[in-house]
Design a protein around this motif. Structure first.
Motif, short mmCIF file in Angstrom:
data_model
loop_
_atom_site.label_atom_id
_atom_site.label_comp_id
_atom_site.label_asym_id
_atom_site.label_seq_id
_atom_site.Cartn_x
_atom_site.Cartn_y
_atom_site.Cartn_z
N THR A 160 2.12 16.51 -26.41
CA THR A 160 1.74 17.92 -26.43
C THR A 160 3.01 18.76 -26.42
O THR A 160 4.07 18.29 -26.01
N ASP A 161 2.87 20.00 -26.87
CA ASP A 161 4.03 20.91 -26.91
C ASP A 161 4.06 21.88 -25.74
O ASP A 161 4.99 22.69 -25.64
N ILE A 162 3.05 21.83 -24.86
CA ILE A 162 2.92 22.94 -23.90
C ILE A 162 3.60 22.67 -22.56
O ILE A 162 3.40 23.41 -21.61
N ALA A 163 4.43 21.63 -22.49
CA ALA A 163 4.99 21.29 -21.19
C ALA A 163 6.52 21.23 -21.17
O ALA A 163 7.10 20.29 -20.64
N PRO A 164 7.21 22.25 -21.74
CA PRO A 164 8.67 22.22 -21.58
C PRO A 164 9.03 22.18 -20.10
O PRO A 164 8.40 22.87 -19.29
N GLY A 165 10.01 21.37 -19.75
CA GLY A 165 10.34 21.14 -18.34
C GLY A 165 9.75 19.82 -17.85
O GLY A 165 10.14 19.31 -16.80
N TYR A 166 8.77 19.30 -18.60
CA TYR A 166 8.10 18.04 -18.25
C TYR A 166 8.05 17.11 -19.47
O TYR A 166 7.19 16.24 -19.54
N ASP A 167 8.97 17.31 -20.42
CA ASP A 167 8.84 16.54 -21.65
C ASP A 167 9.27 15.08 -21.50
O ASP A 167 9.02 14.27 -22.40
N ILE B 280 7.76 13.40 -19.43
CA ILE B 280 6.43 12.83 -19.21
C ILE B 280 5.58 12.87 -20.48
O ILE B 280 4.93 11.89 -20.82
N THR B 281 5.61 14.00 -21.21
CA THR B 281 4.82 14.02 -22.45
C THR B 281 5.32 12.91 -23.39
O THR B 281 4.52 12.31 -24.11
N LEU C 222 -0.88 18.44 -18.26
CA LEU C 222 -0.37 18.05 -19.58
C LEU C 222 -1.07 16.79 -20.08
O LEU C 222 -1.32 16.63 -21.28
N LEU D 132 -6.37 17.51 -27.03
CA LEU D 132 -5.89 17.51 -28.41
C LEU D 132 -6.46 16.31 -29.17
O LEU D 132 -6.95 16.44 -30.29
N ASP E 95 -0.41 24.91 -28.21
CA ASP E 95 0.71 24.12 -28.73
C ASP E 95 1.32 24.83 -29.93
O ASP E 95 2.55 24.91 -30.06
N LEU F 248 3.29 27.90 -28.93
CA LEU F 248 4.55 27.56 -28.28
C LEU F 248 5.55 27.00 -29.30
O LEU F 248 6.74 27.35 -29.30
N ARG G 225 9.15 28.49 -30.33
CA ARG G 225 10.36 27.65 -30.26
C ARG G 225 11.13 27.74 -31.58
O ARG G 225 12.34 27.90 -31.58
N LEU H 8 3.28 25.30 -19.34
CA LEU H 8 2.47 25.05 -18.15
C LEU H 8 3.19 25.49 -16.89
O LEU H 8 2.57 25.88 -15.92
N LYS I 76 9.85 26.70 -14.23
CA LYS I 76 10.72 25.54 -14.41
C LYS I 76 11.38 25.56 -15.78
O LYS I 76 12.58 25.31 -15.90
N ALA I 77 10.62 25.88 -16.82
CA ALA I 77 11.19 25.92 -18.17
C ALA I 77 12.35 26.91 -18.22
O ALA I 77 13.44 26.61 -18.73
N PHE J 272 15.48 25.69 -16.22
CA PHE J 272 16.24 24.65 -16.92
C PHE J 272 17.10 25.26 -18.02
O PHE J 272 18.24 24.84 -18.24
#
Lengths: 612, 612
Positions: A472-479, A481-482, B524, B531, B542, B545, B549, B562, B566-567, B570
Motif C-alpha cells: 500500500t502507499d498510505i503508510a510512509p514512515g512504516y514502509d 512493514i508494507t 496498513l 485493496l 493510495d 498520496l 509524492r 496513516l 511520523k512521516a 522522518f
C-alpha cells in the motif's frame, strides 16, 4: 574502528563446520547455547544448541583481531588461483585478477562442466544450518535396531514425508472434517506444493552445482573479492535479504558506510548494495569490499553519471564500460544493469501515476529520449556479459520501469520490461554469466502472484530479487512493514532475495537504528517464507524459541530471537529485576493469570490422571 | 483530561454526511485538504479533498467540548427507544435498558424482519468513504450527454467492470504475453476473484441489512452503549482492527486506560477490547464505555475469575451469568466466550509445543479437568444467547485452543474447536444473536488459507476475527510485524477484523507509543487487504498520496499518511528547513539524482516532442 568494537550476540558461540570435499572449507555458524529443561521429577534435560546462519564473517569471531585498515583475510584466494584460469594484472597502483582467456571463470561455467567448487560445498553446508544434528535426532528416535532404517538419507527423505489426510483420519478416528498433514518426526509443517520449490531434505554440493548450472541459483563472488564468504541466491535455498548502504550528496562519510556494512551484516543482511552517488565513490567501495564477508552489489550507472558531472546527455557506452571494468577489478560481486528498459517502452510511462521511480531507469530513459537512440546497455549486452564473465560478477537485470505506486503495478511498461529481462537472461547465461532479475516495487497483494509466476515463466526460473513489494502507499514512515508483507508473500511463491526497505523510505536517509529495524524485519519476512516453502531446517529455531517460551526460559527466548537486545529490553521495561527472568509468568497477564502456567498445570493434572 | 487535550490530524477537517432514510444519522469523516497541482502552463489544478474513515468520535470534532467525567453524547438513544422494544430498569444506583420481551432486540433480528435501522444506514454511509464523490467523477468523465449512462448505479457497476485479458491485448496490440486487467475509470486494480468477496460498487443500507440478516456481518452495538457510533464487521466491508487495552495486576490505572482508548481510536482502532484483569474492573469499564465512540469488547470470564479470587475451581455458571448480565447492563458491545473448548479436546493439547495459550481457554480447560465436567459455557449456551439477545451484544466465540506457536498451528485441537465454533454460531443465530468467531494465533503462511477456508465453510461465513496470525516465532520484539503479515494475508481471504499485536507481545505491557505503532501497523495491513479485495474506495487514498509524492507536494504526502507526524518527522530529520517541503527532490538521492524529477523531465520532453 576494529574487531575489538565487536558486535556480539548474547548466549552464543561461533563454530565452524568443515567441508568434506574441501577440508579448508570452514563454514561459520552461530550456535545459541540453551539452558536445561527442568523436568517435574527434578532432573534436567539438556537442550541442544541451535545453529544460526551467520553473515557477520570474521567480525563475528571472537578470535579475529583484524581491523578495518587491514581488511579481512582472503578466504577464497587459493580456491580461485588453484583453478588456474585467471592471471594477475597490474594497472597503476591497482592489481587485480582476470580470466586468462575468453572462457568464463564463473561458478555457472564450472557447474555446467560438472565441477563442484569449494564455493558450492561452502553454501551447501551453510544452507543445512547444522542439519547434521537432524541425523542424530532421527537415530535417537529409532533406538530399536530392528526398526531403524538402514540409511540416513532414507530417514531424511522421510523427514519431508507427507501423510495423506485419509491416513491421519484413520489414525485419529474422529474429529474435524479434515486435518492438515504434518511431519510427525520433525514436528515441522509440510510445505504447500504450490510454492513450486524443489527443496531437498539435505543440501549436497551436487545439488548446489545442479541449481547453479540450471540458472535457478547464483553464487555472487567476484574473483577480486576473495574476502567474500560464499552464499547462494535461489528459490530452492533459504530466502536471502539485501541491505542498501551508500552515501548521497547530502550526507554520510566513508567511515560511516563501513560501519553501516558491519552493522547490516551483524543483524543478518546476506548481501549489501553500495548505492553511493556522492563524492569518493571509488574509495568508499574499496573500503567496503576489503571489509565485507558478504557479496557487494552496485549500480554502475550511478558512478558513470558522476563521471559526466550528472549530465545524462553526456553518458556514453565507453564511459559506462570503463566504469564497469573499474568496479570488476575492485571486486564488486553483482551489478544492477538497466538494459531491459527499451526506448519504445518509455512512452508507456507517460500516463502513469508516478512515472519512472528507478534512478537507473530514469537515467537510461532520459538518455534514450535525448539521443533518440536505443538504451546503450541493451545494445552492448554481449560486451557487458563478456566483461562480467571474466571476473565472475553476477548480473542483476534491473527493473527500471518498476511501479512506484499501487496504481502503476503490473502495467504494460513494467511487464514489457520483464519480458525483455527474460531475453537478456538467456543471452547472459549463454555467455556463462550468473543472473538474477530485479522486481517491483509497489504492488497490491492480489497482483503479487502474477509478478512471480510471470518472472518464473519468462525468465526461466532465474532468481528473482525484489524491492518489497510494498502493498500500500498510505503508510510512509512504516514502509519497512508494507514491504515486509509483500516480501514475505512473494518469497513464499519463489522470490529468492528481498531488498530491504527502511522506515525512512520515501522520506529520508536511514540511520543505524533504521537499518537494524529494516534488516530484522526482512529477516523475519524471509524466514516466514522459508517456513512456508518448507526449508528443512527453518522451523528448528521457531520450535526452540516456542519451547523456551512455554518453559519460561526467558534468557533462551531472548537469545534465540532475531534481535535479542530488543526482546530483552522490552521485557525489562515492565519486569526489570533479574529474578523476573526466572518467573513463571510475565507482565502481560501477571502471576495469577498466566495462560502458559495454567496450561502447564493442565499437563501435570493429565499426567497425574494417568498414574492414578 | 477533556476534549481540549485534543489529538488532531494536520491539514484535516471534520465533516458529516447526513443519512437519507434517517436525517439524524450524521456520519463523521475526516477530510484531508490537498494543495493544488501546479501545471506546466502556470495554472493550478484543484485537488479534491480525500475522505478518511474516522474512528475518533466526538473527540475528533473541534466543536465538541465535553470531558471524560461527563462522557460522550448519547447518539443512539433515540434510535433505540423509538424501536419500542426495550424498557428501562433500575437496580441499585444503576439504570439500564433491556428487551421488553423474549423477542431479540438485535440488529440481526431487525435485519431478518426486513427492517433497515439507523445503524444500518450509518454504516452504509461510513463504508462508502465519501463515495458520493465518485458519482460526480463519473459524470465528469461523460460530459457528452448522449454517451452518458442514464443511471448512476449503472455507472458505478461499471467501476468494477473487469475487462478480459483478450480485450486488453486487442487494445494494446503488441507487448507482453498477457496483461493484468485494470479498471480504466477509477485507475483501481480489479480484485482477484478468489478473495470470494461480494463487495458492491456502492454500499446501500439494504446491502448492509442483507449482510446482517445472513450473518455475514455484525454491528456490535449494545442498547446500553448509546454513545457508540455504529460500525460493521464483515468480509464484504472494510477490514476492521481491534486494539486491546486493560489493566493487569502489575500496572496501569483507570485514567491511563481511558487515555489509551482515546489514543487507540485516534490512530484508527475500530473497536477496543477491555481485557482488564486487576482491581476495579467494573469502574474501569464504566469509564471506558461512557467515553467510547467505538464498540467495546470484553472477556467476561476474566472478571468472573476475579470474583472467586483467581481460584479456577470455584468458578460456577451462576457467577459467570451474573458477570455477563452486569456487563450487559453497562453496555459492553461484544463478548468473547470460550464455549467451543470441549472437555474431550483438552487431552489433545498435551503433546503440543506450547499447550494452551489463550487465557480464557486455559481457565475453562482447567475447570473442566478439575471438575471432570463439560465446559459450563457450552452447557449453558442457550441461556448465554438469551441474555445477549436481550441487550444486543455480539458474541465473539473464543478460540481457547488456538496455537501458541508455529509448531502447533492447524492441529487437531484447534480445528476440532473451530468445528464446534460453527455449531455454536448456528445456535446463536437461531436465537437472534449477532456472531463472529475468533481465530489464531501463530500460523505459518502456507497454512493461513486453510484456517480461513475452513472457518468460512464450518461457520457459514460468520465474520472471522483473528489475532495475527503471527507467521514466525523467532521475532519477539517485532511481533506487530509477524502478525501484520499474517493479518494482511488472512484478511485478503476474508477475515473481517484483525486484533492488533504490539511489539511488546510475549514480552511486556505496551505503552502509548507501542499502541500507536501497532494500530498503524494493523491499519496498513487491513488497508492492504481492502485493496486486494477490491473495496471500491480503498485505492483513492493510495492514488492521492502517490500523486502528491510524484508532484513533490510534501505536506499532502504527510497529511494523507496513516501517521502524518511520523512521516513528517522522518523527513525533517535529514531536511529540516521549511523550504525543503517544496523541494523537488528528497534526501535519499539528493538534488542531482532524483528519479521522480528525471521522470517528470521525461514527461515534459515527451510533450515537447508532440508539439514539435
Amino acid at each position: 574502528m576494529d574487531a575489538e568494537n565487536r558486535l556480539s550476540y548474547p548466549g552464543s558461540r561461533r563454530t565452524y563446520i568443515q567441508g568434506k570435499l574441501f577440508p579448508d572449507v570452514k563454514v561459520p555458524m552461530r550456535e545459541v547455547i540453551l539452558s536445561d529443561t527442568l523436568l517435574p521429577d527434578g532432573t534436567a534435560h539438556q537442550n541442544a544448541p541451535v545453529a544460526i546462519y551467520d553473515c557477520s564473517g570474521p567480525w563475528g569471531d571472537d578470535s579475529f583481531h583484524g581491523n578495518v585498515e587491514e581488511g579481512l583475510p582472503r578466504l577464497r584466494e587459493s580456491w580461485i588461483l588453484e583453478r588456474g584460469d585467471v592471471i594477475r594484472q597490474t594497472e597503476g597502483d591497482a592489481s587485480y585478477l582476470v580470466a586468462k582467456s575468453d572462457t568464463p571463470v564463473t561458478q555457472r561455467h564450472y557447474a555446467q562442466q560438472g565441477i563442484i567448487t569449494p564455493e558450492m560445498e561452502y553454501v551447501a553446508i551453510r544452507e543445512n544450518l547444522g542439519r547434521e544434528e537432524a541425523f542424530k535426532t532421527v537415530y535417537d528416535r529409532y533406538p530399536n535396531e530392528k526398526s531403524r532404517p538402514q540409511d540416513a538419507q532414507q530417514i531424511l527423505d522421510e523427514l519431508t514425508y507427507m501423510p495423506r489426510p485419509s491416513e491421519l483420519e484413520a489414525q485419529s478416528g474422529f474429529g474435524p472434517k479434515s486435518m492438515v498433514a504434518r511431519d510427525q518426526l520433525t514436528h515441522q509443517h509440510v510445505p504447500e506444493k504450490r510454492s513450486g520449490s524443489r527443496m531437498p531434505a539435505y543440501f549436497t554440493p551436487e545439488f548446489v552445482r545442479d541449481e547453479i548450472a540450471s540458472g535457478r541459483a547464483l553464487i555472487p563472488a567476484n574473483i577480486n573479492h576473495p574476502e567474500c564468504e560464499p552464499m547462494v541466491i535461489g528459490r530452492n535455498f533459504l530466502v536471502k535479504i539485501n541491505a542498501n548502504i551508500g552515501n548521497s550528496a547530502l550526507g554520510s562519510s566513508i567511515e560511516e558506510e563501513v560501519e553501516k556494512l558491519r552493522w547490516a551484516i551483524h543483524w543478518g543482511s546476506d548481501t549489501v548494495m553500495d548505492l553511493s552517488t556522492g563524492k569518493n565513490i571509488h574509495a568508499t567501495r574499496e573500503w567496503i569490499l576489503r571489509n565485507s564477508p558478504v557479496p557487494i552489489g552496485t549500480v554502475p550507472i550511478y558512478q558513470a553519471l558522476e563521471k559526466v558531472r550528472g549530465k545524462v546527455a553526456d553518458l556514453t557506452w565507453d564511459i559506462f564500460r570503463d566504469t564497469l571494468i573499474e568496479q570488476a577489478r575492485q571486486g564488486v560481486d553483482y551489478v544492477t544493469i538497466h538494459a531491459a528498459l527499451l526506448k519504445r517502452f518509455v512512452n508507456h510511462t507517460a500516463n502513469r501515476m508516478t512515472g519512472i521511480v528507478s534512478r537507473g531507469g530514469s537515467i537510461m530513459a532520459q538518455w534514450s529520449m535525448i539521443h533518440g537512440q536505443e538504451n546503450f546497455l541493451y545494445d552492448h549486452w554481449n560486451e557487458i556479459c563478456e566483461i562480467l564473465a571474466a571476473y565472475d560478477i553476477g548480473i542483476s537485470i534491473g527493473d527500471g520501469l518498476r511501479p512506484g505506486s499501487i496504481a502503476d503495478a503490473n502495467d504494460f511498461a513494467q511487464l514489457a520490461e520483464l519480458e525483455i529481462q527474460g531475453d537478456l537472461t538467456k543471452r547472459a547465461w549463454d555467455r556463462g554469466v550468473q543472473v538474477m532479475n530485479e522486481g517491483p516495487g509497489h504492488v497490491p497483494m492480489h497482483l503479487i502472484a502474477e509478478n512471480m509466476t510471470k518472472q518464473l515463466e519468462w525468465c526461466l526460473e532465474a532468481p528473482f530479487y525484489t524491492l518489497g513489494p510494498l502493498v500500500t502507499d498510505i503508510a510512509p514512515g512504516y514502509d519497512h512493514i508494507t514491504g515486509a508483507i509483500g516480501g514475505a508473500m512473494i518469497a513464499q511463491r519463489g522470490c529468492s532475495m528481498l531488498c530491504y526497505v527502511t522506515q525512512k523510505e520515501h522520506l529520508g536517509l536511514p540511520d543505524k537504528q533504521d537499518v537494524r529495524e529494516a534488516v530484522v524485519t526482512y529477516k523475519l519476512s524471509a524466514h516466514a517464507a522459508d517456513l512456508a516453502k518448507g526449508h528443512p531446517s527453518a522451523q528448528l529455531r521457531d520450535n526452540a524459541l516456542a519451547q523456551a517460551r512455554f518453559e519460561f526460559r526467558w534468557e533462551d527466548q531472548f537469545n534465540l530471537a532475531l534481535d535479542p537486545q530488543k526482546a530483552r529490553s522490552f521485557h525489562d521495561l515492565t519486569l526489570p529485576h533479574a529474578n523476573a527472568k526466572k518467573a513463571h509468568f510475565c507482565s502481560m497477564c501477571g502471576p495469577d493469570f498466566c495462560a502458559m502456567r495454567l496450561s502447564q498445570d493442565i499437563k501435570k493434572m493429565g499426567k497425574e490422571d494417568t498414574l492414578s
